[in-house]
Scaffold this motif. Structure first.
Motif, short mmCIF file in Angstrom:
data_model
loop_
_atom_site.label_atom_id
_atom_site.label_comp_id
_atom_site.label_asym_id
_atom_site.label_seq_id
_atom_site.Cartn_x
_atom_site.Cartn_y
_atom_site.Cartn_z
N ARG A 1 0.66 -1.26 0.02
CA ARG A 1 0.09 0.00 0.05
C ARG A 1 0.72 1.21 0.03
N LEU A 2 2.02 1.31 0.66
CA LEU A 2 2.83 2.45 0.74
C LEU A 2 3.70 2.54 -0.51
N ALA A 3 4.01 1.44 -1.18
CA ALA A 3 4.48 1.63 -2.50
C ALA A 3 3.83 2.27 -3.49
N GLU A 4 2.49 1.53 -3.64
CA GLU A 4 1.53 2.04 -4.52
C GLU A 4 1.11 3.57 -4.33
N ALA A 5 0.92 3.93 -2.83
CA ALA A 5 0.71 5.28 -2.56
C ALA A 5 1.92 6.14 -3.34
N ALA A 6 3.33 5.71 -2.91
CA ALA A 6 4.11 6.46 -3.37
C ALA A 6 4.19 6.57 -4.74
N ALA A 7 3.80 5.64 -5.75
CA ALA A 7 3.85 5.53 -7.10
C ALA A 7 2.81 6.29 -7.52
N GLU A 8 1.74 6.69 -7.09
CA GLU A 8 0.73 7.52 -7.51
C GLU A 8 0.97 8.99 -7.20
N GLU A 9 1.76 9.33 -6.38
CA GLU A 9 1.94 10.89 -6.42
C GLU A 9 2.91 11.34 -7.29
#
Length: 97
Positions: free
Chosen positions: A89-97
């Motif tokens: 979830r953290l990796a995907e959240a960082a990728a979306e920003e």
């Protein structure tokens, strides 16, 4: 009145299909003693070798798609578990920003 032939009603005229006609000619019947018959002769041998022959002929049509499907499912399950984990979830959240 009615077609009963020469026998009066109520009299026994014989077995079913045997109404006093002449015996049939020219029919040959063959029989085999019950203890000489082998209805399952070679069944086990034929089943084993026929099954192997059929398996060998079809395995290359069935196995590769099954292996590909298994590996794809394995990858999808691992990816799903990762994406639903805290790190994912953290990796995907960082990728979306």
């Amino acid at each position: 009145m009615g077609g009963g032939g020469e026998r009066p009603p109520g009299k026994y005229i014989g077995n079913w299909g045997d109404f006093g006609s002449p015996a049939q000619k020219g029919v040959t019947t063959y029989s085999l003693s019950a203890n000489r018959q082998r209805p399952l002769a070679g069944t086990l041998h034929a089943a084993i070798f026929n099954s192997w022959r059929r398996f060998r002929g079809q395995v290359l049509y069935v196995a590769p798609p099954m292996i590909i499907a298994y590996l794809t499912m394995e990858w999808a399950i691992e990816k799903n578990e990762y994406l639903n984990s805290k790190a994912g979830r953290l990796a995907e959240a960082a990728a979306e920003e």
